[in-house]
Structures are given as C-alpha cells and as structure tokens.
Design an enzyme around this catalytic site. Structure first.
Site, PDB file in Angstrom:
ATOM      1  N   SER A   1       2.492   1.748  -3.324  1.00 47.73           N
ATOM      2  CA  SER A   1       1.530   2.216  -4.340  1.00 47.73           C
ATOM      3  C   SER A   1       1.239   3.701  -4.154  1.00 47.73           C
ATOM      4  O   SER A   1       1.181   4.460  -5.125  1.00 47.73           O
ATOM      5  CB  SER A   1       0.231   1.400  -4.271  1.00 47.73           C
ATOM      6  OG  SER A   1      -0.542   1.725  -3.141  1.00 47.73           O
TER       7      SER A   1
ATOM      8  N   TYR B   1       0.829  -1.216   0.000  1.00 51.65           N
ATOM      9  CA  TYR B   1       0.000   0.000   0.000  1.00 51.65           C
ATOM     10  C   TYR B   1       0.863   1.266   0.000  1.00 51.65           C
ATOM     11  O   TYR B   1       0.624   2.190  -0.787  1.00 51.65           O
ATOM     12  CB  TYR B   1      -0.912  -0.030   1.223  1.00 51.65           C
ATOM     13  CG  TYR B   1      -1.904   1.108   1.307  1.00 51.65           C
ATOM     14  CD1 TYR B   1      -3.054   1.121   0.519  1.00 51.65           C
ATOM     15  CD2 TYR B   1      -1.706   2.170   2.191  1.00 51.65           C
ATOM     16  CE1 TYR B   1      -3.983   2.160   0.606  1.00 51.65           C
ATOM     17  CE2 TYR B   1      -2.618   3.206   2.292  1.00 51.65           C
ATOM     18  CZ  TYR B   1      -3.764   3.201   1.501  1.00 51.65           C
ATOM     19  OH  TYR B   1      -4.666   4.234   1.593  1.00 51.65           O
TER      20      TYR B   1
END
Ligand code: NAP
Length: 243
Positions: free
Chosen positions: A155, A152
């Site tokens: 990203s 996460y």
C-alpha cells in the site's frame, strides 16, 4: 504572520498521532483545518471535525463538498490515514490484504481525486493559477519492503507511485503532490511492537532516537508551504537516517 494564512486544509487520520500533530502545526501557521477520521469528536487546532472513512468514496466526496461549502475552497490535502494488519504473506487473509489496501492506498486515491478539480480551479485575484498542495504519508517500508507487512508495504509503495503520477498529472495547474516517508515514529501504531522489534529498529537509526509526531508535522508544513513551491513528485524521508 503564519506561512499558511488564508489557506484551507483537509487532514485525514486526524484523531490522534501524526495526523493530530499535523492539524495542530497547520493551524499554528494560519490554515483553517478540517480534521477527518472514522471516529473523531474534537481535535486541537481544527476548524471542524468530520467523521469520514477514507475508503468510502461517498463519504470522501461529501467531506470535500462540506469543506468547500464552508470555506469556499480547498488548498491543502494531507492523506495521512493509515492502518497495519501485519502477518506473514503465506498466512495473510484476503480481508487483511483488502482492508489495508482500501484504507492506505484507495483512500489516498479517493481524496486526491475529490480535491483535484477544486484545487485546479484555485485562482488569485489577478487570474494567476494558485493550485494547491497534496502531501501523502507513506513509510520507510514502502521503499525498502518489510517481512510481515506485505499488505502495508504494498500500500505504501503504491502511495509513492500515486504521488509521482499525481504530480505529473496536476503540475501544469500548479497542484503539487509530494510524500513524506516516516521511519519509526512514537504513536499508537508503533506502541504495541515488541521490545525486540523496537530494539532492532533502534539499532538501524543513526540518530539513535525514535521520531516524534512533530518531526513529521514540520516536514508536512514545509512541503505545503510556498517555501517548497518548486518541489513536486518527491518522497521526503524523515527517519533519523534509517535508510
Ligand atoms: P495511528 O496513531 O494509528 O493513527 C491513525 C489515524 O488514522 C487515526 O486517526 C485513525 O482514526 C485514522 N484512520 C484509520 N483508518 C481510517 C479510515 N478508514 N478513515 C479515516 N481515518 C482512518 O497511526 P500514526 O502512527 O499516527 O500513523 C499515521 C500515518 O503515518 C499512517 O498512514 C501510517 O501508515 C504512517 N506511518 C506511521 C509510522 C509510525 O512509525 N508511526 C511510520 C511510517 C508511516 P480512526 O481509527 O478513528 O479512523
């Protein structure tokens, strides 16, 4: 009169949470809004809803095409769709890495690529360049890193870099690109976290409250409006002072 009268917007991840709040606020300011998610039937304030998986380039291109067929243009894109698949790096599966990167980062790239040309072509009646405005939803942890979120955070860090590059590539055609970096916002994404984790977040927030989806939606409206017409390539933190 709204700040966004006559504008056409696409919002991803609009079936609930922050995305649904963004759709509502853009609509209240006068924009016609296309609301996208993998499963979406209705969304308050949306002109129409479209089932789109942001990691699928054919579906993304089809959504932008359908928007232009219906409204003749696209002025605003909000890349909000996102997921988490948390786990410690040493134990993270290839699938959990790929899925989060595909939706959060690749999805943002695919939609940005799909709207870039139509936005660059947006011209006023006198021939001046109208361009467009893109807002990417990143995260405070895309700036700081966070244990248990290698996929996460990578990203969202990637989304920050992509935001700055998009701003540099499209700025000369008056297409602006900024990001909003939320802190801890009350939504489905955060409701499942343990009380212990919630307390540790709360301890780090000087304003001593979790954020509301509207806190993010208001920041997005400002960034896509003419009030922010000289703002591009920026990351706006909306996190109660967390960092
Ligand atoms: P949420 O309540 O879980 O909503 C996520 C939205 O994304 C849903 O509408 C979901 O709908 C959609 N979505 C997921 N995968 C998709 C895909 N492949 N294609 C299209 N849509 C997809 O999360 P949220 O809290 O509102 O988060 C919204 C954004 O804010 C995310 O990018 C998140 O990373 C970011 N953010 C949230 C927080 C927070 O504290 N909540 C903090 C920082 C950043 P479907 O499942 O129907 O597709």
């Amino acid at each position: 009169m709204g700040k966004l009268d006559g504008k056409v917007a696409i919002v991803t991840g609009a079936s609930r949470g922050i995305g649904a709040a963004i759709v509502k606020k853009l609509h209240e300011e006068g924009a016609a809004v296309v609301a996208c998610a993998r499963s979406i039937e209705s969304c308050e304030g949306a002109a129409f809803c479209q089932k789109v998986d942001v990691s699928n380039s054919e579906q993304v291109d089809a959504c932008v095409k359908a928007t232009i067929e219906k409204f003749g243009k696209v002025d605003i894109l909000v890349n909000n769709a996102g997921i988490t698949k948390d786990g410690l790096l040493m134990r993270m599966s290839d699938e959990d890495w790929d899925q989060v990167l595909d939706i959060n980062l690749r999805g943002t790239f695919l939609f940005t690529r799909a709207v870039a040309r139509p936005m660059m072509k947006n011209k006023a009646a006198d021939g001046s360049q109208l361009g467009g405005a893109i807002v990417n939803i990143t995260s405070v942890v895309g700036i700081t890193g966070n244990a248990g979120q290698a996929n996460y955070t990578a990203s969202k860090g990637g989304v920050i870099a992509l935001t700055k590059t998009t701003a540099k590539e499209l700025g000369s055609r008056n297409v602006r690109c900024n990001a909003v970096a939320p802190g801890f916002i009350e939504s489905k994404m955060t409701e499942g976290l343990s009380d212990e984790i919630k307390k540790s977040y709360m301890d780090s927030i000087p304003l001593k409250r979790f954020g509301k989806v509207d806190d993010i939606a208001k920041a997005v409206v400002w960034l896509v409006s003419d009030d922010a017409s000289y703002v591009t390539g920026q990351i706006l933190s909306v996190n109660g002072g967390m960092i």
